[in-house]
Design an enzyme around this catalytic site. Structure first.
Site, PDB file in Angstrom:
ATOM      1  N   TYR A 170       0.843  -1.190   0.000  1.00 17.03           N
ATOM      2  CA  TYR A 170       0.000   0.000   0.000  1.00 17.03           C
ATOM      3  C   TYR A 170       0.884   1.248   0.000  1.00 17.03           C
ATOM      4  O   TYR A 170       1.758   1.395   0.842  1.00 17.03           O
ATOM      5  CB  TYR A 170      -0.893  -0.032   1.242  1.00 17.03           C
ATOM      6  CG  TYR A 170      -1.952   1.045   1.350  1.00 17.03           C
ATOM      7  CD1 TYR A 170      -2.220   1.936   0.321  1.00 17.03           C
ATOM      8  CD2 TYR A 170      -2.705   1.165   2.506  1.00 17.03           C
ATOM      9  CE1 TYR A 170      -3.199   2.905   0.435  1.00 17.03           C
ATOM     10  CE2 TYR A 170      -3.690   2.133   2.640  1.00 17.03           C
ATOM     11  CZ  TYR A 170      -3.933   3.002   1.603  1.00 17.03           C
ATOM     12  OH  TYR A 170      -4.909   3.970   1.734  1.00 17.03           O
ATOM     13  N   CYS A 171       0.642   2.149  -0.957  1.00 15.36           N
ATOM     14  CA  CYS A 171       1.338   3.439  -1.033  1.00 15.36           C
ATOM     15  C   CYS A 171       2.857   3.215  -1.124  1.00 15.36           C
ATOM     16  O   CYS A 171       3.315   2.468  -1.972  1.00 15.36           O
ATOM     17  CB  CYS A 171       0.946   4.310   0.156  1.00 15.36           C
ATOM     18  SG  CYS A 171       1.498   6.029   0.041  1.00 15.36           S
ATOM     19  N   ILE A 172       3.650   3.829  -0.230  1.00 12.02           N
ATOM     20  CA  ILE A 172       5.093   3.617  -0.276  1.00 12.02           C
ATOM     21  C   ILE A 172       5.429   2.152   0.011  1.00 12.02           C
ATOM     22  O   ILE A 172       6.448   1.637  -0.450  1.00 12.02           O
ATOM     23  CB  ILE A 172       5.830   4.549   0.707  1.00 12.02           C
ATOM     24  CG1 ILE A 172       7.344   4.466   0.478  1.00 12.02           C
ATOM     25  CG2 ILE A 172       5.482   4.239   2.141  1.00 12.02           C
ATOM     26  CD1 ILE A 172       8.136   5.426   1.349  1.00 12.02           C
ATOM     27  N   GLY A 198       3.773  -0.232  -1.291  1.00 10.84           N
ATOM     28  CA  GLY A 198       3.669  -0.828  -2.615  1.00 10.84           C
ATOM     29  C   GLY A 198       4.897  -0.557  -3.457  1.00 10.84           C
ATOM     30  O   GLY A 198       5.378  -1.442  -4.175  1.00 10.84           O
TER      31      GLY A 198
END
Length: 580
Positions: A311-313, A315
């Site tokens: 998720y986000c960073i 990811g």
């Protein structure tokens, strides 16, 4: 009229352009470190260098002023008159009927909107200025105008005055109390922090901490089904903020949803670094964090591979890890069978509104600031993200809290948003330079990680990527670029809403959101994919399960949460998440 060609920056010799750029960068870093005044000054100079366009803009503004004057006269005489300038669809500041029904306040509103909208349009259309510089100038001017809105001051806000009269001044007394409480907290609070307690009414899904090192705690959750799929799910959360955004309340918890689907779930709970972590690197997050939880999940479950989620960073870090792991072990021994990327950027060419904070001078200044403390304080990062949506995340709470005397309602997501974390100096400086400024992650073999040059083209595992249509942190068109970068089969999902609610998107009745789905190829563009995608109503989570479960192995009896090699060190949500 003779067209005069005015000198452009591109007309200068390359060496001189580079020298001026370096001088400008150094000046910004010392005098204007986050680049507020410089782009505005550049915009003014650009307009002065284009007198024909400036004259046209002034003429257009004069016509608007005339229309506004006529509107003001008519309203002052009690005559109906259509709005000269309407608020943007997402601008909720003037929704109270008093701003329309009363001529005085309607005139105040119209003058403010006309001036601000025209100024913004001029900055966005500044001739002879680079697009990024235009956006930066428009951004900072918009923030200034937002701060000066008549809604933000008692004597120019009719709603605040009405509430003061209705409550005989009690609203102002409550507002002062709210102001003093925020002053003591050092922040404009989005919700009352006393309404939530992690481990009591947030992050309450049962589980055990089965591993702890200096980088993270690994949480293994107690299965809710008697039989689970053999291949576990490993979730790599962002180390910006804390992991429980995916485990808020039981109704909103993605973790509980996965458990109820018969999946075996592990998650990262990252250490909130102090100055002792100043030398921690991005490689440390990959090797001591992501690789560690992947190996632990394999050993505890007995599976050869895991399905990973980032998720986000988290990811971006997962994509980096997978490119590295495919090179390190090869396709057969690669420990990740599939990857799900949630609101993830791998191409930082257009990283969204955060771009206004990111140029070489600003990053140099920020790195020097981090070197002094050893970290980037979470409150500084939170302030930057709130500034991106200043009307909804700052001024809304100022107006409702201080002028209206309202107490913000309990809101778990906003509590999580205030529960900030720090970033280690070396890691964050490297991340800003290599990802944002140099954009090396998307370029084959341009980025060296853990001793190896990585390329996203080496990711041949199936990919499920989710973006959110209104995401201002990971814009969906840029998030789509992962489909152009990796080799494996790809399913792309575009959810409605933003960076949080596009992902924290539980199944509810009646449905609150929509999404689009479809396979994606490396040749697709965001628009071509969207044109052929299928529209759905509701949450994308069931679609994800239809994709994920067939790759998760057969069902077996639910395993024990811990083992002799990985004994339980404590109950979920662990200790790291509780550290300030």
């Amino acid at each position: 009229m003779t067209n005069v060609k005015y000198p452009q920056p591109s007309d200068l010799p390359a060496a001189l352009r580079d020298a001026l750029r370096k001088i400008n960068s150094r000046a910004e870093a010392h005098v204007d470190p986050i680049g507020i005044a410089t782009p505005l000054l550049h915009a003014q100079m650009a307009w002065l260098a284009h007198p024909q366009e400036l004259g046209e803009a002034i003429a257009d503004f004069s016509m608007k002023m005339w229309n506004l004057q006529v509107h003001s006269w008519l309203r002052a005489l009690g005559q109906p008159s259509p709005d000269v300038e309407k608020p943007h669809p997402d601008d909720a500041r003037f929704t109270d009927p008093m701003w329309t029904d009363f001529a005085t306040w309607d005139i105040v509103k119209e003058w403010y909107l006309t001036f601000t909208h025209h100024a913004q349009n001029m900055l966005y259309e500044t001739p002879g200025l680079a697009n990024k510089e235009r956006r930066r100038a428009a951004f900072w001017w918009r923030k200034s105008l937002n701060a000066l809105a008549p809604t933000n001051f008692f004597w120019t806000n009719p709603v605040a005055q009405r509430k003061a009269l209705e409550t005989r001044g009690e609203s102002l007394i409550r507002g002062m109390r709210n102001f003093l409480a925020d002053l003591e907290a050092g922040n404009v609070r989005l919700t009352n922090p006393n309404d939530f307690h992690v481990g009591k009414n947030l992050a309450i899904t049962p589980g055990k901490v089965v591993f702890r090192n200096r980088m993270l705690e690994v949480i293994h959750y107690v299965p809710t089904q008697a039989r689970v799929h053999t291949m576990p799910v490993v979730i790599v959360t962002p180390w910006i903020n804390k992991f429980y955004i995916l485990d808020l309340t039981p109704k909103k918890s993605m973790i509980k949803y996965l458990l109820d689907q018969g999946l075996d779930v592990y998650i990262t709970s990252w250490k909130n670094p102090t100055d002792e972590y100043r030398g921690v690197t991005f490689d440390d997050y990959l090797l001591e964090g992501i690789d560690r939880i992947v190996q632990i999940a394999r050993e505890l479950s007995g599976a050869d591979k895991v399905n990973a989620v980032g998720y986000c960073i988290g990811g971006a870090a997962l994509a980096t890890y997978m490119a590295w792991a495919n090179l390190r072990w090869g396709e057969q021994n690669m420990p990740v069978a599939s990857a799900t990327f949630l609101a993830t950027l791998v191409d930082y060419h257009h990283p969204g509104d955060i771009e206004v904070f990111l140029d070489p001078g600003t990053v140099d200044w920020l790195i020097r600031s981090m070197e002094e403390k050893g970290y980037l304080d979470g409150s500084e990062m939170a302030a930057s993200f709130r500034l991106l949506r200043s009307n909804s995340l700052i001024w809304h709470y100022v107006v409702h809290g201080y002028l209206y005397g309202e107490t913000p309602p309990p809101f778990d997501v906003l509590y999580w948003n205030m529960d900030t974390t720090r970033m280690p100096a070396v890691m964050h400086g490297w991340y800003l330079r290599e990802f944002y400024l140099e954009n090396k992650l998307i370029r084959p073999d341009a980025l060296n990680v853990a001793g190896k040059p990585i390329s996203l083209e080496r990711i041949i595992q199936p990919v499920y990527a989710v973006a959110a249509e209104d995401d201002h942190i990971a814009p969906w068109r840029q998030a789509f670029r992962i489909a152009n970068a990796v080799e494996g089969d790809k399913r792309f999902v575009l959810s409605s809403s933003g960076h949080i609610f596009g992902i924290v998107n539980p199944v509810v009745q009646p449905p609150k959101r929509e999404f689009r789905t479809g396979s994606a190829s490396r040749l697709d563009t965001p628009e071509s994919w969207k044109g052929k995608a299928t529209e759905h109503v509701g949450s994308w989570w069931p679609d994800w399960m239809d994709w994920l479960k067939p790759m998760s192995g057969t069902l077996r009896l639910a395993p024990k949460v811990d083992s002799k090699d990985y004994p339980a060190l404590g109950d979920a949500p662990g200790t790291y998440v509780l550290e300030p």
